[in-house]
Scaffold this motif. Structure first.
Motif, mmCIF file in Angstrom:
data_model
loop_
_atom_site.group_PDB
_atom_site.id
_atom_site.type_symbol
_atom_site.label_atom_id
_atom_site.label_comp_id
_atom_site.label_asym_id
_atom_site.label_seq_id
_atom_site.Cartn_x
_atom_site.Cartn_y
_atom_site.Cartn_z
ATOM 1 N N MET A 193 0.840 -1.201 0.000
ATOM 2 C CA MET A 193 0.000 0.000 0.000
ATOM 3 C C MET A 193 0.875 1.252 0.000
ATOM 4 N N ALA A 194 1.910 1.241 0.829
ATOM 5 C CA ALA A 194 2.807 2.399 0.913
ATOM 6 C C ALA A 194 3.543 2.627 -0.405
ATOM 7 N N ASN A 195 3.942 1.529 -1.060
ATOM 8 C CA ASN A 195 4.628 1.660 -2.350
ATOM 9 C C ASN A 195 3.702 2.238 -3.417
ATOM 10 N N ALA A 196 2.444 1.804 -3.408
ATOM 11 C CA ALA A 196 1.482 2.324 -4.378
ATOM 12 C C ALA A 196 1.194 3.797 -4.100
ATOM 13 N N GLU A 197 1.120 4.149 -2.826
ATOM 14 C CA GLU A 197 0.801 5.519 -2.422
ATOM 15 C C GLU A 197 1.853 6.510 -2.928
ATOM 16 N N LYS A 198 3.092 6.048 -3.003
ATOM 17 C CA LYS A 198 4.178 6.913 -3.488
ATOM 18 C C LYS A 198 3.990 7.301 -4.954
ATOM 19 N N GLN A 199 3.156 6.543 -5.662
ATOM 20 C CA GLN A 199 2.928 6.794 -7.087
ATOM 21 C C GLN A 199 1.611 7.518 -7.361
ATOM 22 N N PHE A 200 0.902 7.914 -6.311
ATOM 23 C CA PHE A 200 -0.345 8.657 -6.490
ATOM 24 C C PHE A 200 -0.069 9.994 -7.199
ATOM 25 N N PRO A 201 -1.097 10.585 -7.787
ATOM 26 C CA PRO A 201 -0.919 11.936 -8.358
ATOM 27 C C PRO A 201 -0.530 12.930 -7.269
ATOM 28 N N SER A 202 0.240 13.933 -7.651
ATOM 29 C CA SER A 202 0.592 14.985 -6.688
ATOM 30 C C SER A 202 -0.584 15.944 -6.530
ATOM 31 N N MET A 203 -0.538 16.752 -5.450
ATOM 32 C CA MET A 203 -1.585 17.750 -5.233
ATOM 33 C C MET A 203 -1.605 18.755 -6.375
ATOM 34 N N GLU A 204 -0.423 19.106 -6.890
ATOM 35 C CA GLU A 204 -0.325 20.047 -7.999
ATOM 36 C C GLU A 204 -0.982 19.497 -9.256
ATOM 37 N N GLU A 205 -0.755 18.213 -9.515
ATOM 38 C CA GLU A 205 -1.340 17.590 -10.705
ATOM 39 C C GLU A 205 -2.857 17.545 -10.609
ATOM 40 N N ILE A 206 -3.358 17.296 -9.411
ATOM 41 C CA ILE A 206 -4.807 17.280 -9.202
ATOM 42 C C ILE A 206 -5.382 18.684 -9.358
ATOM 43 N N PHE A 207 -4.709 19.672 -8.776
ATOM 44 C CA PHE A 207 -5.173 21.056 -8.825
ATOM 45 C C PHE A 207 -5.202 21.596 -10.249
ATOM 46 N N GLU A 208 -4.194 21.234 -11.034
ATOM 47 C CA GLU A 208 -4.099 21.725 -12.416
ATOM 48 C C GLU A 208 -5.296 21.318 -13.257
ATOM 49 N N LEU A 209 -5.905 20.206 -12.920
ATOM 50 C CA LEU A 209 -7.057 19.717 -13.672
ATOM 51 C C LEU A 209 -8.388 20.086 -13.006
ATOM 52 N N SER A 210 -8.305 20.939 -11.995
ATOM 53 C CA SER A 210 -9.514 21.375 -11.260
ATOM 54 C C SER A 210 -10.273 20.186 -10.670
ATOM 55 N N LEU A 211 -9.517 19.189 -10.229
ATOM 56 C CA LEU A 211 -10.114 18.016 -9.584
ATOM 57 C C LEU A 211 -9.992 18.164 -8.079
ATOM 58 N N LYS A 212 -10.686 17.297 -7.360
ATOM 59 C CA LYS A 212 -10.658 17.350 -5.904
ATOM 60 C C LYS A 212 -10.428 15.953 -5.331
ATOM 61 N N GLU A 213 -9.665 15.928 -4.251
ATOM 62 C CA GLU A 213 -9.510 14.659 -3.541
ATOM 63 C C GLU A 213 -10.869 14.164 -3.073
ATOM 64 N N GLY A 214 -11.047 12.881 -3.134
ATOM 65 C CA GLY A 214 -12.296 12.290 -2.666
ATOM 66 C C GLY A 214 -13.312 12.050 -3.765
ATOM 67 N N GLN A 215 -13.112 12.668 -4.914
ATOM 68 C CA GLN A 215 -14.071 12.432 -5.997
ATOM 69 C C GLN A 215 -13.752 11.106 -6.683
ATOM 70 N N GLU A 216 -14.738 10.572 -7.353
ATOM 71 C CA GLU A 216 -14.536 9.318 -8.056
ATOM 72 C C GLU A 216 -13.783 9.549 -9.355
ATOM 73 N N LEU A 217 -12.960 8.574 -9.711
ATOM 74 C CA LEU A 217 -12.150 8.670 -10.917
ATOM 75 C C LEU A 217 -12.205 7.334 -11.651
ATOM 76 N N LYS A 218 -12.459 7.394 -12.927
ATOM 77 C CA LYS A 218 -12.556 6.182 -13.730
ATOM 78 C C LYS A 218 -11.169 5.727 -14.176
ATOM 79 N N VAL A 219 -10.895 4.458 -13.966
ATOM 80 C CA VAL A 219 -9.664 3.853 -14.468
ATOM 81 C C VAL A 219 -10.022 3.036 -15.694
ATOM 82 N N GLY A 220 -9.451 3.390 -16.823
ATOM 83 C CA GLY A 220 -9.791 2.701 -18.067
ATOM 84 C C GLY A 220 -8.897 1.512 -18.339
ATOM 85 N N CYS A 221 -8.541 1.371 -19.609
ATOM 86 C CA CYS A 221 -7.688 0.275 -20.049
ATOM 87 C C CYS A 221 -8.350 -1.054 -19.656
ATOM 88 N N TRP A 222 -7.569 -2.115 -19.475
ATOM 89 C CA TRP A 222 -8.147 -3.418 -19.139
ATOM 90 C C TRP A 222 -8.640 -3.445 -17.690
#
Length: 224
Positions: free
Chosen positions: A181-210
Protein backbone atom coordinates in the motif's frame (compact mmCIF):
# COMPACT_ATOMS: atom_id res chain seq x y z
CA UNK A 1 25.13 -59.94 -1.02
CA UNK A 2 26.67 -58.56 2.14
CA UNK A 3 25.40 -55.32 3.64
CA UNK A 4 28.34 -53.28 2.44
CA UNK A 5 27.63 -54.33 -1.17
CA UNK A 6 24.04 -53.18 -1.13
CA UNK A 7 23.04 -50.52 -3.61
CA UNK A 8 22.97 -46.98 -2.28
CA UNK A 9 19.51 -45.60 -2.92
CA UNK A 10 19.54 -41.95 -3.98
CA UNK A 11 18.03 -39.65 -6.61
CA UNK A 12 20.54 -40.64 -9.24
CA UNK A 13 19.79 -44.34 -8.74
CA UNK A 14 16.03 -43.76 -8.93
CA UNK A 15 16.37 -41.68 -12.10
CA UNK A 16 18.92 -43.82 -13.94
CA UNK A 17 18.28 -47.36 -12.72
CA UNK A 18 14.56 -47.51 -11.94
CA UNK A 19 13.24 -44.72 -14.12
CA UNK A 20 14.01 -46.23 -17.55
CA UNK A 21 11.56 -49.07 -16.93
CA UNK A 22 8.75 -46.57 -16.45
CA UNK A 23 9.81 -44.61 -19.52
CA UNK A 24 9.63 -47.86 -21.47
CA UNK A 25 6.17 -48.62 -20.07
CA UNK A 26 4.45 -45.43 -18.86
CA UNK A 27 1.34 -47.43 -17.98
CA UNK A 28 3.07 -49.39 -15.19
CA UNK A 29 1.07 -48.05 -12.25
CA UNK A 30 2.80 -50.15 -9.60
CA UNK A 31 6.23 -48.99 -10.71
CA UNK A 32 5.06 -45.38 -10.86
CA UNK A 33 3.81 -45.57 -7.28
CA UNK A 34 7.09 -47.13 -6.18
CA UNK A 35 9.06 -44.32 -7.82
CA UNK A 36 6.88 -41.70 -6.14
CA UNK A 37 7.31 -43.36 -2.74
CA UNK A 38 11.09 -43.62 -3.15
CA UNK A 39 11.34 -40.08 -4.49
CA UNK A 40 9.51 -38.69 -1.48
CA UNK A 41 11.57 -40.80 0.92
CA UNK A 42 14.87 -39.61 -0.55
CA UNK A 43 13.79 -36.03 -1.34
CA UNK A 44 13.90 -36.56 -5.09
CA UNK A 45 10.64 -34.90 -6.09
CA UNK A 46 12.56 -32.51 -8.36
CA UNK A 47 13.72 -35.40 -10.49
CA UNK A 48 12.16 -35.65 -13.98
CA UNK A 49 11.14 -39.26 -13.38
CA UNK A 50 9.04 -38.16 -10.41
CA UNK A 51 6.91 -36.04 -12.73
CA UNK A 52 6.60 -38.93 -15.19
CA UNK A 53 5.50 -41.21 -12.37
CA UNK A 54 2.98 -38.65 -11.10
CA UNK A 55 1.48 -38.35 -14.59
CA UNK A 56 1.16 -42.14 -14.78
CA UNK A 57 -0.66 -42.28 -11.46
CA UNK A 58 -2.87 -39.34 -12.33
CA UNK A 59 -3.89 -40.91 -15.63
CA UNK A 60 -5.11 -44.07 -13.90
CA UNK A 61 -6.06 -42.95 -10.41
CA UNK A 62 -6.73 -39.21 -10.64
CA UNK A 63 -6.66 -37.16 -7.45
CA UNK A 64 -6.72 -33.49 -6.61
CA UNK A 65 -3.35 -33.53 -4.85
CA UNK A 66 -1.42 -35.21 -7.64
CA UNK A 67 -3.00 -32.99 -10.31
CA UNK A 68 -1.95 -29.96 -8.27
CA UNK A 69 1.62 -31.22 -7.95
CA UNK A 70 1.89 -31.84 -11.69
CA UNK A 71 0.46 -28.41 -12.48
CA UNK A 72 2.92 -26.64 -10.18
CA UNK A 73 5.90 -28.54 -11.55
CA UNK A 74 4.93 -27.78 -15.15
CA UNK A 75 4.45 -24.13 -14.25
CA UNK A 76 7.95 -24.03 -12.75
CA UNK A 77 9.31 -25.52 -15.97
CA UNK A 78 7.32 -22.97 -18.02
CA UNK A 79 5.38 -25.79 -19.66
CA UNK A 80 2.31 -23.61 -19.46
CA UNK A 81 -0.11 -25.63 -21.58
CA UNK A 82 0.52 -28.74 -19.50
CA UNK A 83 0.31 -26.73 -16.30
CA UNK A 84 -3.05 -25.28 -17.30
CA UNK A 85 -4.35 -28.72 -18.20
CA UNK A 86 -3.60 -30.09 -14.74
CA UNK A 87 -4.81 -26.99 -12.91
CA UNK A 88 -8.15 -27.47 -14.63
CA UNK A 89 -8.11 -31.16 -13.72
CA UNK A 90 -7.34 -30.33 -10.10
CA UNK A 91 -10.20 -27.84 -10.08
CA UNK A 92 -12.60 -30.53 -11.27
CA UNK A 93 -11.35 -32.90 -8.57
CA UNK A 94 -11.41 -30.35 -5.74
CA UNK A 95 -13.81 -31.36 -2.99
CA UNK A 96 -13.70 -28.31 -0.71
CA UNK A 97 -13.89 -24.57 -1.19
CA UNK A 98 -10.40 -24.29 0.26
CA UNK A 99 -9.06 -26.61 -2.43
CA UNK A 100 -10.88 -24.69 -5.14
CA UNK A 101 -9.46 -21.43 -3.82
CA UNK A 102 -5.95 -22.89 -3.83
CA UNK A 103 -6.22 -23.87 -7.48
CA UNK A 104 -7.76 -20.56 -8.55
CA UNK A 105 -4.88 -18.86 -6.72
CA UNK A 106 -2.41 -21.05 -8.58
CA UNK A 107 -4.10 -20.18 -11.85
CA UNK A 108 -3.92 -16.47 -11.01
CA UNK A 109 -0.13 -16.76 -10.69
CA UNK A 110 -0.02 -19.00 -13.75
CA UNK A 111 -1.81 -16.47 -15.94
CA UNK A 112 0.22 -13.60 -14.51
CA UNK A 113 3.43 -15.38 -15.52
CA UNK A 114 2.03 -15.67 -19.04
CA UNK A 115 1.15 -11.98 -19.17
CA UNK A 116 -2.58 -12.72 -19.27
CA UNK A 117 -3.63 -10.03 -16.82
CA UNK A 118 -7.41 -10.20 -17.21
CA UNK A 119 -7.41 -13.98 -16.75
CA UNK A 120 -5.11 -13.65 -13.77
CA UNK A 121 -7.46 -11.16 -12.11
CA UNK A 122 -10.48 -13.35 -12.81
CA UNK A 123 -8.77 -16.33 -11.19
CA UNK A 124 -7.69 -14.26 -8.18
CA UNK A 125 -11.26 -13.08 -7.68
CA UNK A 126 -12.49 -16.66 -8.05
CA UNK A 127 -10.06 -17.69 -5.31
CA UNK A 128 -11.54 -15.14 -2.91
CA UNK A 129 -15.01 -16.08 -4.07
CA UNK A 130 -14.40 -19.71 -3.14
CA UNK A 131 -12.69 -18.88 0.14
CA UNK A 132 -13.00 -15.29 1.44
CA UNK A 133 -10.01 -15.85 3.75
CA UNK A 134 -7.73 -16.20 0.70
CA UNK A 135 -7.03 -12.46 0.84
CA UNK A 136 -3.53 -12.81 -0.58
CA UNK A 137 -5.23 -13.18 -3.95
CA UNK A 138 -5.97 -9.46 -3.81
CA UNK A 139 -2.23 -8.78 -3.75
CA UNK A 140 -1.91 -10.51 -7.12
CA UNK A 141 -4.46 -8.07 -8.52
CA UNK A 142 -2.65 -5.17 -6.91
CA UNK A 143 0.60 -6.30 -8.52
CA UNK A 144 -1.14 -6.59 -11.89
CA UNK A 145 -2.36 -3.00 -11.58
CA UNK A 146 1.02 -1.71 -10.40
CA UNK A 147 2.69 -3.14 -13.51
CA UNK A 148 0.06 -1.75 -15.89
CA UNK A 149 1.19 1.87 -15.90
CA UNK A 150 3.10 1.60 -19.18
CA UNK A 151 0.34 -0.53 -20.75
CA UNK A 152 -2.43 1.90 -19.84
CA UNK A 153 -0.74 5.31 -19.90
CA UNK A 154 -2.30 7.70 -22.42
CA UNK A 155 0.06 10.61 -21.83
CA UNK A 156 -2.76 13.16 -21.71
CA UNK A 157 -3.43 13.49 -17.99
CA UNK A 158 -0.94 12.54 -15.27
CA UNK A 159 -3.84 12.06 -12.88
CA UNK A 160 -5.60 9.62 -15.19
CA UNK A 161 -2.36 7.81 -15.95
CA UNK A 162 -1.57 7.42 -12.25
CA UNK A 163 -5.04 6.14 -11.44
CA UNK A 164 -3.72 2.59 -11.90
CA UNK A 165 -1.78 3.07 -8.67
CA UNK A 166 -4.93 4.12 -6.85
CA UNK A 167 -6.55 0.90 -8.05
CA UNK A 168 -3.52 -1.09 -6.93
CA UNK A 169 -3.67 0.56 -3.49
CA UNK A 170 -7.29 -0.53 -3.07
CA UNK A 171 -6.39 -4.15 -3.83
CA UNK A 172 -3.44 -4.11 -1.45
CA UNK A 173 -5.74 -2.70 1.22
CA UNK A 174 -8.08 -5.64 0.74
CA UNK A 175 -5.10 -7.97 1.05
CA UNK A 176 -4.00 -6.21 4.23
CA UNK A 177 -0.56 -5.59 2.73
CA UNK A 178 0.60 -2.31 4.26
CA UNK A 179 4.04 -2.35 2.64
CA UNK A 180 2.59 -2.65 -0.85
CA UNK A 181 0.00 0.00 0.00
CA UNK A 182 2.81 2.40 0.91
CA UNK A 183 4.63 1.66 -2.35
CA UNK A 184 1.48 2.32 -4.38
CA UNK A 185 0.80 5.52 -2.42
CA UNK A 186 4.18 6.91 -3.49
CA UNK A 187 2.93 6.79 -7.09
CA UNK A 188 -0.35 8.66 -6.49
CA UNK A 189 -0.92 11.94 -8.36
CA UNK A 190 0.59 14.99 -6.69
CA UNK A 191 -1.58 17.75 -5.23
CA UNK A 192 -0.33 20.05 -8.00
CA UNK A 193 -1.34 17.59 -10.71
CA UNK A 194 -4.81 17.28 -9.20
CA UNK A 195 -5.17 21.06 -8.82
CA UNK A 196 -4.10 21.73 -12.42
CA UNK A 197 -7.06 19.72 -13.67
CA UNK A 198 -9.51 21.37 -11.26
CA UNK A 199 -10.11 18.02 -9.58
CA UNK A 200 -10.66 17.35 -5.90
CA UNK A 201 -9.51 14.66 -3.54
CA UNK A 202 -12.30 12.29 -2.67
CA UNK A 203 -14.07 12.43 -6.00
CA UNK A 204 -14.54 9.32 -8.06
CA UNK A 205 -12.15 8.67 -10.92
CA UNK A 206 -12.56 6.18 -13.73
CA UNK A 207 -9.66 3.85 -14.47
CA UNK A 208 -9.79 2.70 -18.07
CA UNK A 209 -7.69 0.27 -20.05
CA UNK A 210 -8.15 -3.42 -19.14
CA UNK A 211 -8.55 -2.48 -15.45
CA UNK A 212 -11.92 -0.79 -16.01
CA UNK A 213 -12.83 0.21 -12.47
CA UNK A 214 -13.60 3.29 -10.37
CA UNK A 215 -11.38 4.64 -7.60
CA UNK A 216 -11.43 7.49 -5.11
CA UNK A 217 -8.94 10.20 -6.01
CA UNK A 218 -6.17 10.64 -3.43
CA UNK A 219 -2.99 12.69 -3.54
CA UNK A 220 0.57 11.50 -3.11
CA UNK A 221 1.94 12.19 0.38
CA UNK A 222 3.91 15.45 0.35
CA UNK A 223 7.15 13.82 1.51
CA UNK A 224 7.31 11.49 -1.49
Amino acid sequence: MCIRDRVKMDCEFIEEKIGPALVADPSDLALAKRIIALSLTYNCSKSPIFLTAAETVQAQEPTYSVAKIIAIKNDAAKEYDEANKYYQEALELAETNEQKAEIHYGLANHYRARGLKSKSRASALAAVGADPSKKEAYKIIGDLYMTSYDDCRQGVSKVDDRAVFLAAYDMYARAGDSRSMANAEKQFPSMEEIFELSLKEGQELKVGCWINTTVTLKRRPADT
